[in-house]
Design an enzyme around this catalytic site. Structure first.
Site, PDB file in Angstrom:
ATOM      1  N   ALA A  63      33.226  47.692  18.199  1.00 53.12           N
ATOM      2  CA  ALA A  63      32.504  48.770  18.864  1.00 53.12           C
ATOM      3  C   ALA A  63      32.612  48.592  20.374  1.00 53.12           C
ATOM      4  CB  ALA A  63      31.041  48.718  18.434  1.00 53.12           C
ATOM      5  N   GLY A 104      33.428  45.526  14.771  1.00 50.64           N
ATOM      6  CA  GLY A 104      33.756  46.803  14.139  1.00 50.64           C
ATOM      7  C   GLY A 104      35.243  46.944  13.847  1.00 50.64           C
ATOM      8  N   GLU A 107      35.586  45.248  10.646  1.00 50.25           N
ATOM      9  CA  GLU A 107      34.883  46.084   9.654  1.00 50.25           C
ATOM     10  C   GLU A 107      35.733  47.295   9.261  1.00 50.25           C
ATOM     11  OE1 GLU A 107      31.310  46.045  12.217  1.00 50.25           O
ATOM     12  OE2 GLU A 107      30.244  45.760  10.320  1.00 50.25           O
ATOM     13  N   GLU A 127      29.388  39.553  16.247  1.00 51.31           N
ATOM     14  CA  GLU A 127      28.234  40.346  16.709  1.00 51.31           C
ATOM     15  C   GLU A 127      26.992  39.531  17.042  1.00 51.31           C
ATOM     16  OE1 GLU A 127      30.280  41.276  14.312  1.00 51.31           O
ATOM     17  OE2 GLU A 127      30.541  43.443  14.258  1.00 51.31           O
TER      18      GLU A 127
HETATM   19  N1  CAA Z   1      33.714  46.730  24.067  1.00 51.06           N
HETATM   20  C1  CAA Z   1      33.938  47.066  25.348  1.00 51.06           C
HETATM   21  N2  CAA Z   1      34.745  46.401  26.180  1.00 51.06           N
HETATM   22  C2  CAA Z   1      35.360  45.318  25.701  1.00 51.06           C
HETATM   23  C3  CAA Z   1      35.194  44.900  24.372  1.00 51.06           C
HETATM   24  C4  CAA Z   1      34.330  45.666  23.535  1.00 51.06           C
HETATM   25  N3  CAA Z   1      34.133  45.363  22.253  1.00 51.06           N
HETATM   26  N4  CAA Z   1      35.948  43.806  24.178  1.00 51.06           N
HETATM   27  C5  CAA Z   1      36.568  43.540  25.343  1.00 51.06           C
HETATM   28  N5  CAA Z   1      36.216  44.459  26.262  1.00 51.06           N
HETATM   29  C6  CAA Z   1      36.704  44.577  27.628  1.00 51.06           C
HETATM   30  C7  CAA Z   1      36.230  43.438  28.506  1.00 51.06           C
HETATM   31  O1  CAA Z   1      34.963  43.713  29.051  1.00 51.06           O
HETATM   32  C8  CAA Z   1      37.326  43.388  29.552  1.00 51.06           C
HETATM   33  O2  CAA Z   1      37.057  44.417  30.462  1.00 51.06           O
HETATM   34  P1  CAA Z   1      37.431  44.218  32.012  1.00 51.06           P
HETATM   35  O3  CAA Z   1      38.914  43.976  32.037  1.00 51.06           O
HETATM   36  O4  CAA Z   1      37.000  45.499  32.633  1.00 51.06           O
HETATM   37  O5  CAA Z   1      36.648  43.041  32.489  1.00 51.06           O
HETATM   38  C9  CAA Z   1      38.578  43.765  28.773  1.00 51.06           C
HETATM   39  O6  CAA Z   1      38.112  44.428  27.590  1.00 51.06           O
HETATM   40  C10 CAA Z   1      39.410  42.601  28.356  1.00 51.06           C
HETATM   41  O7  CAA Z   1      38.575  41.658  27.710  1.00 51.06           O
HETATM   42  P2  CAA Z   1      38.650  40.098  28.058  1.00 51.06           P
HETATM   43  O8  CAA Z   1      38.710  39.903  29.517  1.00 51.06           O
HETATM   44  O9  CAA Z   1      37.547  39.453  27.318  1.00 51.06           O
HETATM   45  O10 CAA Z   1      40.064  39.744  27.440  1.00 51.06           O
HETATM   46  P3  CAA Z   1      40.481  38.522  26.520  1.00 51.06           P
HETATM   47  O11 CAA Z   1      41.890  38.738  26.186  1.00 51.06           O
HETATM   48  O12 CAA Z   1      40.068  37.237  27.146  1.00 51.06           O
HETATM   49  O13 CAA Z   1      39.591  38.652  25.197  1.00 51.06           O
HETATM   50  C11 CAA Z   1      38.638  39.706  23.273  1.00 51.06           C
HETATM   51  C12 CAA Z   1      39.729  39.760  24.366  1.00 51.06           C
HETATM   52  C13 CAA Z   1      38.852  38.480  22.390  1.00 51.06           C
HETATM   53  C14 CAA Z   1      38.721  40.968  22.484  1.00 51.06           C
HETATM   54  C15 CAA Z   1      37.250  39.552  23.942  1.00 51.06           C
HETATM   55  O14 CAA Z   1      37.139  40.567  24.934  1.00 51.06           O
HETATM   56  C16 CAA Z   1      36.092  39.736  23.013  1.00 51.06           C
HETATM   57  O15 CAA Z   1      35.687  38.784  22.372  1.00 51.06           O
HETATM   58  N6  CAA Z   1      35.516  40.960  22.966  1.00 51.06           N
HETATM   59  C17 CAA Z   1      34.285  41.223  22.259  1.00 51.06           C
HETATM   60  C18 CAA Z   1      34.464  41.305  20.790  1.00 51.06           C
HETATM   61  C19 CAA Z   1      33.139  41.640  20.150  1.00 51.06           C
HETATM   62  O16 CAA Z   1      32.104  41.061  20.416  1.00 51.06           O
HETATM   63  N7  CAA Z   1      33.167  42.630  19.248  1.00 51.06           N
HETATM   64  C20 CAA Z   1      32.011  43.076  18.563  1.00 51.06           C
HETATM   65  C21 CAA Z   1      31.519  44.316  19.209  1.00 51.06           C
HETATM   66  S1  CAA Z   1      29.999  44.825  18.532  1.00 51.06           S
HETATM   67  C22 CAA Z   1      30.429  45.602  17.098  1.00 51.06           C
HETATM   68  O17 CAA Z   1      31.564  45.760  16.787  1.00 51.06           O
HETATM   69  C23 CAA Z   1      29.223  46.077  16.357  1.00 51.06           C
HETATM   70  C24 CAA Z   1      29.516  46.663  15.070  1.00 51.06           C
HETATM   71  O18 CAA Z   1      29.350  46.047  14.070  1.00 51.06           O
HETATM   72  C25 CAA Z   1      29.903  48.053  14.981  1.00 51.06           C
END
Ligand code: CAA
Length: 703
Positions: A63, A104, A107, A127
């Site tokens: 998400a 997500g 998922e 999450e």
């Molecule tokens: N939503 C919005 N923005 C996100 C994102 C997300 N889920 N994941 C990454 N981004 C953004 C970061 O903020 C970053 O933005 P900026 O360049 O503007 O700073 C950009 O994407 C790149 O991310 P990273 O700098 O972290 O890049 P990375 O290569 O080091 O890591 C990643 C990539 C492993 C995907 C890491 O970003 C990460 O762990 N993201 C979060 C994953 C997460 O927590 N997902 C769960 C979301 S909640 C959900 O999904 C709820 C549900 O059940 C529906």
């Protein structure tokens, strides 16, 4: 089709590519586009199977975290209902995963009937790390796919698994060598399904996910983790959601998941953790540095000093596959240092965290030496010797003589002036502070101290390197203690003083741990060493001499040889690791208070909270005003990752905003009056705090 989806047809297979860089976060627009592409494929009589894949470096990172806390998070199509529709597709849907499938994103893959992934992919449900639970069917479909125990472990830890592990768990059906051949393999896989023909959805392998588990599995799991979960909502509700997967139908479980997810999404804890997520990424954006800044190559590292800190620092590099030379002056000390490193790896092997082969590989990357000449070619040298300016300056004079031009020279000082260390070299532009936290191989925080003359190239290189060794880097300017230890000073000062005024060490620490801190500050001094704290005070007596009560009790403990845990006595007595209250310490506090003319009284928990925390916050605000820290988020990262401040409170400055800046200022002013000379001496509100309150700002971050 919108630009957010790359839609193609390959024979009987529709290829639906998520295309929202950088990580295909499933915001409302992408959800809408995916829903439309899906309906288009269902409506097309020529399409008999669908493949969903991610363009770029991710299948999907889940998400869009930016949407949480705003109406967009639930705007139609909601992810949960979209995936429910996907799960009921009459045509087989295959998830083709490369890069990451997180939250997500995973998922989405779980709602598909089949899953392929590349060898290098990682899959996870992180999450809970942002105070949520998988809210799009993850808590229901994952247990039915891999069983309740494995699912719960993945969901609670938030730790992603490798492709190999995913295959082993039954989370994916097949591995593909790499992203280049993934789509071709997915189309072949789809064609084979159509030939069989295979059902769009197969029966769940674990129709009863808790089968075989003891009846008290969930309650025992919660009891086992009670300490770690203390105060945190997300793991508790995630466990409840998985339990629901084991007790009712899928539809009932999905409904329950939605209710629990909504509760977390609107919780202050999740808001704080999401703030942290972005703060961590923001921290790497440093003025004067961008992707165009030239970097230096770091292929070999040297560490000066093979003590606990030096050894721990060296392990970080070995763990990342970077060769490191550990330098000591005496053979005995070097042997001890190397043996200690090996011991740490041995213990990791015993705990199943490392294989014996990995141990050998890592030890092979660490070379000991007694000769400075052996580190002449190192690209980065980190000094981790005794915390004394004169000693460190001497080391840097030598480094200046022996190191090759262009080598980055770093000091691991925790309090000293990096500019004074740089000044003894002929290359201050190459000098930087890299303040690791103990134990250095475990703690993720790295304070990167930018000296007056540190070049952009050196800073950029070290920030990249921090990522390579999996550290959370925060840039600080030069001042006593940088961000972390500078703030520790007034916070710890109040804790010490409160014991003189009538609180016990256990009461002070109890207030802090009740708030969620990993450790009370007085226990922390016992762990770090009362002698260490004493030496720091000695180095700055001028700044504290006007307060005769300043950490007086700790000075006395030092004089008595009670240096904390290592001597079995400090603010507490220790029986092994067991901590016991020491009434002699209280008696000593009484004597000292008497000598200092401090009237002892009953101190309330509220006073302990306010004096320790408000002084901590006040110093943080002052650091912002001085430009030592760039943003509030940087300060919060330091305190969460270096000092055990609870992440779910967002960090000291975020916490201050939740309390209300007005309340913090009023508290400081109150104690300034109430505590007489002592109050006048120390309870000086930071001018920025006063300006913020006068301007009716509620946020420190957004000034
Ligand atoms: N939503 C919005 N923005 C996100 C994102 C997300 N889920 N994941 C990454 N981004 C953004 C970061 O903020 C970053 O933005 P900026 O360049 O503007 O700073 C950009 O994407 C790149 O991310 P990273 O700098 O972290 O890049 P990375 O290569 O080091 O890591 C990643 C990539 C492993 C995907 C890491 O970003 C990460 O762990 N993201 C979060 C994953 C997460 O927590 N997902 C769960 C979301 S909640 C959900 O999904 C709820 C549900 O059940 C529906």
């Amino acid at each position: 089709m919108t630009a957010l989806i790359d839609y193609r047809r390959d024979g009987r297979v529709a290829l639906i590519g998520l295309s929202r860089p950088p990580v295909n976060a499933l915001g409302q627009a992408l959800r809408q586009a995916l829903a439309e592409a899906f309906e288009q494929a269902l409506a097309d009589p020529q399409v008999q199977a669908l493949v969903i894949h991610g363009q770029g470096r991710a299948f999907s990172a889940g998400a869009d975290i930016n949407e949480f806390g705003t109406p967009a998070a639930f705007e139609t199509p909601g992810l949960a209902s979209l995936l429910e529709r996907l799960a009921q597709s009459p045509k087989p849907v295959i998830a083709a995963i490369s890069g990451v499938a997180l939250g997500g994103g995973l998922e989405t893959a779980l709602a598909c009937g089949y899953r392929l992934c590349t060898q290098g992919a990682t899959l996870g449900l992180p999450e809970t790390r942002i105070g949520l639970l998988p809210g799009a069917g993850g808590t229901q479909r994952l247990p039915r796919l891999i069983g309740a125990q494995a699912a719960l472990d993945m969901i609670i830890s938030g730790e992603p698994v490798t492709a190999t592990k995913a295959l082993e768990l039954g989370l994916v059906d097949r591995l593909v060598d790499n992203a280049d051949t993934l789509l071709e393999a997915a189309v072949d896989f789809a064609s084979a399904l159509l030939e069989t023909p295979a059902p769009a959805q197969r029966p769940w392998p674990h129709a009863n996910p808790a089968q075989g588990l003891p009846a008290d599995f969930f309650s025992a799991y919660a009891t086992r983790h009670a300490r770690r979960w203390h105060g945190q909502l997300a793991p508790q509700l995630a466990l409840e959601a998985v339990r629901a997967a084991c007790e009712g139908s899928l539809a009932e479980g999905l409904a329950k998941e939605q209710v629990l997810f909504a509760q977390l999404e609107s919780s202050p804890q999740s808001a704080a953790l999401r703030y942290q997520f972005f703060a961590q990424r923001e921290a790497l954006k440093v003025p004067g540095i961008d992707k165009h800044t030239a970097r230096r190559t770091v292929a070999g590292v040297a560490v000066i000093g093979a003590g606990t800190m030096g050894g721990g620092i060296a392990m970080n590099f070995a763990n990342a596959g970077i060769p490191v030379t550990l330098l000591e002056l005496k053979g005995e000390a070097l042997d001890r240092g190397l043996a200690h490193v090996r011991q740490q790896y041995d213990s990791a092997v015993k705990r199943g965290k490392l294989s014996p082969r990995q141990l050998d590989e890592r030890m092979a990357l660490i070379t000991g030496t007694l000769e400075y000449a052996d580190i002449a070619q190192a690209d980065l040298v980190i000094e981790a010797v005794f915390e004394s300016l004169a000693i460190k300056q001497n080391v840097f004079r030598t480094l200046d003589e022996v190191c090759k031009p262009g080598a980055i020279l770093a000091t691991n000082t925790s309090t000293l002036d990096v500019d004074l260390i740089a000044a003894v070299t002929r290359r201050p532009q190459d000098v930087i502070g890299l303040h690791f936290f103990s134990p250095a191989n475990i703690m993720r925080l790295l304070e990167v101290v930018r000296g007056r003359e540190t070049s952009a190239q050196v800073l950029a290189t070290t920030l990249d390197l921090a990522r390579r060794i999996d550290k959370i880097a925060v840039v600080s300017g030069v001042c006593f203690g940088f961000i972390g230890n500078r703030m520790l000073e007034p916070y710890a000062r109040e804790a010490h003083r409160l014991v003189l005024e009538g609180a016990t060490p256990a009461q002070v620490d109890g207030v802090l741990t009740d708030l969620g801190l990993a450790m009370g500050v007085l226990s922390m001094y016992d762990l770090a060493g009362i002698d260490v704290g004493y030496r720091v005070r000695e180095s700055r007596r001028d700044a504290i001499a006007h307060d005769p009560s300043y950490c007086k009790l700790a000075d006395e403990l030092y004089a008595q040889g009670h240096h904390g845990q290592k001597t079995g006595r400090g603010f507490y007595r220790y029986n092994g690791r067991e901590r016991i209250e020491d009434y002699e310490v209280v008696a000593c506090a009484e004597v000292l208070a008497n000598e200092l003319g401090i009237a002892r009284r009953t101190v309330s928990n509220e006073e302990i909270h306010d004096r320790c925390l408000f002084m901590l916050i006040n110093e943080g605000v002052q650091l912002l005003d001085e430009g030592i820290a760039q943003r509030g988020g940087d300060i919060d990262l330091v305190w969460i990752n270096g000092y055990g401040f609870p992440a779910w409170l967002g960090g000291p400055l975020y916490y201050a905003e939740q309390l209300g800046l007005q309340r913090v200022l009023a508290g400081i002013e109150h104690y300034r009056e109430q505590l007489g000379d002592y109050g006048q001496m120390w309870f000086q509100p930071a001018p920025l705090l006063q300006r913020l309150v006068a301007g009716q700002h509620t946020h420190i971050q957004r000034l």
